[in-house]
Design an enzyme around this catalytic site. Structure first.
Site, PDB file in Angstrom:
ATOM      1  N   LYS A 208     -20.197  -2.011  14.211  1.00 36.43           N
ATOM      2  CA  LYS A 208     -20.679  -1.181  15.316  1.00 36.43           C
ATOM      3  C   LYS A 208     -20.010  -1.606  16.613  1.00 36.43           C
ATOM      4  O   LYS A 208     -19.818  -2.799  16.868  1.00 36.43           O
ATOM      5  CB  LYS A 208     -22.202  -1.311  15.438  1.00 36.43           C
ATOM      6  CG  LYS A 208     -22.834  -0.426  16.509  1.00 36.43           C
ATOM      7  CD  LYS A 208     -24.335  -0.674  16.585  1.00 36.43           C
ATOM      8  CE  LYS A 208     -25.002   0.244  17.590  1.00 36.43           C
ATOM      9  NZ  LYS A 208     -26.452   0.008  17.696  1.00 36.43           N
ATOM     10  N   SER A 284     -29.186   4.075  16.860  1.00 35.96           N
ATOM     11  CA  SER A 284     -27.903   4.246  17.521  1.00 35.96           C
ATOM     12  C   SER A 284     -26.689   3.818  16.681  1.00 35.96           C
ATOM     13  O   SER A 284     -25.544   4.102  17.055  1.00 35.96           O
ATOM     14  CB  SER A 284     -27.885   3.456  18.833  1.00 35.96           C
ATOM     15  OG  SER A 284     -28.061   2.070  18.609  1.00 35.96           O
ATOM     16  N   GLY A 305     -32.460  -2.623  17.918  1.00 35.09           N
ATOM     17  CA  GLY A 305     -33.454  -3.037  18.898  1.00 35.09           C
ATOM     18  C   GLY A 305     -34.765  -2.301  18.705  1.00 35.09           C
ATOM     19  O   GLY A 305     -35.835  -2.861  18.905  1.00 35.09           O
ATOM     20  N   GLY A 306     -34.673  -1.036  18.319  1.00 34.13           N
ATOM     21  CA  GLY A 306     -35.879  -0.243  18.111  1.00 34.13           C
ATOM     22  C   GLY A 306     -35.725   0.736  16.972  1.00 34.13           C
ATOM     23  O   GLY A 306     -36.192   1.864  17.044  1.00 34.13           O
ATOM     24  N   GLY A 307     -35.029   0.327  15.918  1.00 36.27           N
ATOM     25  CA  GLY A 307     -34.798   1.194  14.776  1.00 36.27           C
ATOM     26  C   GLY A 307     -33.357   1.617  14.633  1.00 36.27           C
ATOM     27  O   GLY A 307     -33.021   2.447  13.782  1.00 36.27           O
ATOM     28  N   SER A 308     -32.455   1.037  15.428  1.00 31.92           N
ATOM     29  CA  SER A 308     -31.064   1.513  15.491  1.00 31.92           C
ATOM     30  C   SER A 308     -30.252   1.247  14.230  1.00 31.92           C
ATOM     31  O   SER A 308     -29.186   1.819  14.059  1.00 31.92           O
ATOM     32  CB  SER A 308     -30.350   0.883  16.695  1.00 31.92           C
ATOM     33  OG  SER A 308     -30.817   1.458  17.889  1.00 31.92           O
TER      34      SER A 308
END
Length: 531
Positions: A208, A284, A305-308
């Site tokens: 990434k 993301s 960080g929050g489901g990325s």
């Protein structure tokens, strides 16, 4: 908000997490319309007006329950800034315990020893398309059936095809053919000498574009960040993979600054779902999920960080793993959200996720874990199916079923199969304060992103930032110190609440996403999309 309406959080000791609890489930009620094109431009234009900005941000926070559950609350818990917690090591016969002084290649070897690989079973599979696993590549290289050079040539041809105007998959931000061929040549020579570094030697893995990987710049999905922050060294997780001989094939596309979950990037294109190119991949870590789902790589690195990692993995039908905080070194990763963002793995199979996780969790000399005592890596012995441990699964029915009907049916069916095949059992629990946890997480990730980028944004021409990222950054900067502190107090509470559940069960089970992938709007490709 008046004092009489304040939410008062009672002590965690008084919270009941059993199925008979009277704690009320509050479903997420996001008051923000899905917008693209001209609408998102107008919204951001109003949001950035000096006169209207504080009014609009106040309304957004109020309507989305931030004031009710975080800003104006009575909460006595101390804040927890770094998500560390004590652990007790329980040795179980079904696990392989890795010592902390093992090299990345040694950890990969330990992981492969836990996997049952049947070549005859692979050859007899009668399906039109299948993903090659890491061990498929390794065995084919060792038998001289194929070489890393051949794989590199096929990979490059496939990437070229994916860039065809008829497809426009937008997998990569940076992908240099000569660099791929150089790595493949070195790997091929190692196999010719009979000296492969590990089972990952010659295996293509994508990274990434939030993670430093030479010789590529790290853009974070922007057109400006690499100009103010140079990539001078590999991230520790990339160093681990290179020490194992993996071919790092390029930097994958991502939602700009990780500030969204669609994977639509106005600068580098909307990454398309290989199962239906009209649909989003989720984000993301959109490009990393797509290249694995398309079969170009057996695994890729993302940051979650929050489901990325987990969201795009779910929408693309692959495996997504977000490791525990501090398990994988964060050195060389954009510090967009340093206490919630972890380097994660996207892979075609659980086994491949385990192999890559084993490699990147190796502690290099430069990686000093945050915790003084770090739990050892525990790997399940997947080659002993008759010794599968008995696992107790916790489900919270109202949360589990807060999704579309097709997802609910699919996940309930998967849960039923686990119970029948392995003899596992489930217990019903109550997970209190889920909506408070969600809002506290958003405040934390937003505040950390704002703090990381503030010095750059002050000097930046915002025309270089996509419209949806601009909207997110405006909201990120709206949280004050009191809200951040209360968010960390809620984090502390949730750690204790989850511990109460883990005292009764091994795993909390829930669908990864509540909806399936939606269709990419044509105008969203230029502006991004607020969702």
């Amino acid at each position: 908000m008046g004092f009489s309406k304040r939410v008062v959080y009672k002590p965690v000791e008084e919270l009941d997490v059993s199925s008979t609890s009277d704690e009320v489930y509050i479903s997420a009620n996001v008051k923000a319309p899905r917008m693209a094109g001209l609408l998102v431009k107008l919204f951001v234009w109003f949001l950035e007006l000096r006169i209207l900005k504080p009014i609009l941000l106040y309304m957004l926070k109020r309507e989305n329950q931030v004031h009710k559950f975080v800003s104006f609350v009575d909460i006595e818990d101390p804040p927890l800034y770094v998500p560390l917690h004590p652990y007790e090591e329980h040795r179980e016969p079904e696990l392989n315990y890795l010592e902390s002084d093992l090299s990345p290649s040694e950890q990969v070897q330990k992981a492969t020893e836990c996997i049952d690989y049947s070549e005859s079973e692979r050859e007899n599979e009668k399906i039109s398309f299948r993903h090659w696993t890491i061990l498929d590549y390794s065995r084919a290289f060792l038998s001289r059936e194929i070489t890393p050079n051949m794989v590199a040539d096929k990979f490059i041809a496939s990437v070229r095809q994916s860039c065809d105007p008829a497809l426009q998959m937008s997998f990569f931000i940076s992908c240099e053919e000569q660099e791929i061929l150089r790595q493949a040549k070195e790997s091929t020579l190692r196999y010719e000498r009979g000296e492969p570094l590990s089972a990952l030697d010659g295996v293509p893995i994508a990274v990434k574009d939030e993670i430093d990987c030479l010789p590529y710049p790290t853009t974070g999905g922007t057109k400006w960040l690499d100009k103010v922050r140079s990539c001078t060294d590999d991230a520790d997780c990339v160093k681990c993979l290179k020490l194992c001989g993996a071919i790092l094939v390029g930097k994958t596309n991502m939602h700009e600054l990780g500030a969204g979950t669609s994977g639509i990037n106005p600068h580098y294109g909307a990454t398309r779902n290989p199962y239906d190119v009209s649909k989003i991949t989720g984000g993301s870590s959109s490009g990393s999920a797509a290249v694995v789902s398309a079969g170009l790589c057996p695994a890729a690195l993302g940051v979650d960080g929050g489901g990325s990692v987990r969201i795009p993995a779910s929408l693309c039908g692959i495996v997504g793993l977000k490791p525990t905080f501090s398990r994988v070194s964060h050195s060389g990763v954009l510090p967009l959200n340093w206490t919630v963002g972890m380097v994660g793995v996207l892979a075609g199979t659980v086994e491949d996720a385990m192999i890559v996780y084993s490699a990147i969790s190796s502690q290099l000399p430069s990686h000093q874990p945050v915790a003084e005592t770090h739990p050892k890596v525990h790997l399940p012995l997947l080659n002993l199916p008759n010794c599968m441990p008995k696992i107790k699964l916790a489900t919270y029915d109202k949360w589990f079923c807060d999704c579309t009907n097709d997802i609910k049916r699919c996940c309930l069916n998967a849960l039923d199969k686990l119970l029948k095949i392995y003899g596992w059992e489930t217990i019903e629990v109550n997970l209190p304060e889920i909506e408070s946890m969600r809002l506290a997480h958003y405040i934390t990730i937003g505040s950390e992103c704002n703090a990381s980028l503030a010095r750059h944004l002050e000097k930046l021409n915002m025309d270089k930032v996509g419209w949806d990222a601009r909207a997110a950054l405006s909201l990120y900067g709206a949280f004050d110190s009191k809200e951040y502190l209360n968010a960390q107090r809620i984090r502390k509470r949730q750690l204790q609440i989850h511990q109460k559940i883990f005292d009764q069960a091994d795993v909390i089970v829930t669908p990864t996403t509540g909806v399936t992938a939606y269709t990419i709007q044509d105008d969203a490709q230029k502006t991004g999309e607020l969702d």
